[in-house]
Design an enzyme around this catalytic site. Sequence first.
Site: not given
Ligand SMILES: O=P(O)(O)OC[C@H]1O[C@H](O)[C@H](O)[C@@H](O)[C@@H]1O
Length: 427
Positions: A269, A290, A401
């Site tokens: 990331e 292995h 997301k």
């Molecule tokens: O902590 P939050 O806001 O729920 O985010 C949880 C995760 O969401 C996304 O996948 C981001 O790219 C991550 O870097 C983050 O850790």
Amino acid sequence: MQIDIGNALASEASPGISREALDRLDERVARAHERIERGRRDDEFGYAALNLPETTDPDEITETVAPVNDAAYVLVVGIGGSALGAATIAEALGDSRLLTLDNVDPDHVSEVLSLLPLSETAVTVVSRSGTTAETLANFLVVREAFTEAGVDWTERVVTITGDAGPLRELADRHDLPALAVPDGVPGRFSALSAVGLAPAAIRGHDIGAILDGGVRAAELSPSLFETPAYAYGAVAYALDMRGAAINAMMPYAESLESFAEWFAQLWAESLGKDGLGQLPTRALGATDQHSQLQRYRAGPGNTLVTLVRPRERPDLRVPETDHDDLAYLGDTGLGELLDAEFAATEASLAEAGRPSVRIELDWVDEAGIGELLYTMEVACVLAGELYGIETFTQPAVEWGKRAARGLIGDGNDESDSVAEKTRLVVE
Ligand SMILES: O=P(O)(O)OC[C@H]1O[C@H](O)[C@H](O)[C@@H](O)[C@@H]1O
């Protein structure tokens, strides 16, 4: 902690970096160091994470979780940076009563909830943004399971979130114990804050010792020859530039298997941007010796293998035997065998001219894991400076997301692109 980059030198491996190129790179490391130190001094977004070993207050965390510290089990509800740090720390400390829900697989969630004695379970619900669909959906399911089991969930839940958002509002409405994700700290750099430490504190671990481990690595000198984290970040970057597009993280300790997962998020990331960045892959020694070692040694020469091990570990004797063919195993230890496997993998790669780096920590304990996590974070920030990319953002992940939320009904633009996907189906 020691980092040995000898097997990544051009004299030993290809791709590899020559001593002259390493000296030249060290001048860039010195400039990057100035940038990192300025960022730390000014608590700039992202760089502020490198101050956590000093700024995190273990007493505040311990006091906040006190209402639930009678729990025999802890369930962390989070995803990505809001779960992997806690999971890594739990595994390193051999704590199998600290569990993580970081996926929305219905079978798995149901199984975890059916196995846990909920009246003896504390829940930390963790989301920096407070809006992550997986975390909030899982939390709603967990909450209902508590209610159905006749347990008052408001007595069992601690929230860890930012200043605003749905999770913060929920904490305020129900007067839940709440800890903050510190300002300026991206999720994947938050292991040494309440995000990674509160679950361990509920289970009674010495979180101060974890932070002390971080402090041990926090004194940074402006040279890769003096700072293990810089040596690792610089060599990984240099080898990527010379063709090692893959970085296989391979700890020789079951207790560090989750560490490889944590590292994969950190590296991918943070550094996977602008067409750059190594692909981190996860392996476990000796198991993957292995399987994947074949590819590392004899496949395309595009992989740096990072071998990690503790210098000391409790051993388990292998009993003596009167079977002649097995006699060589008698009166050794499983740990001794694991170390031999480690040395054999390292030698196997070197013999084939394939690069590896060796990372050794003293023990996998509180201080050891704190030092390892912090060192890798610094290595990552340094690599980001050398690539010249924005280390602390993750726009590609954010797109996915938003699209996922859109597909289940919050109506945002990215979900339209998902619907328009070209299909060429073969059945
Ligand atoms: O902590 P939050 O806001 O729920 O985010 C949880 C995760 O969401 C996304 O996948 C981001 O790219 C991550 O870097 C983050 O850790």
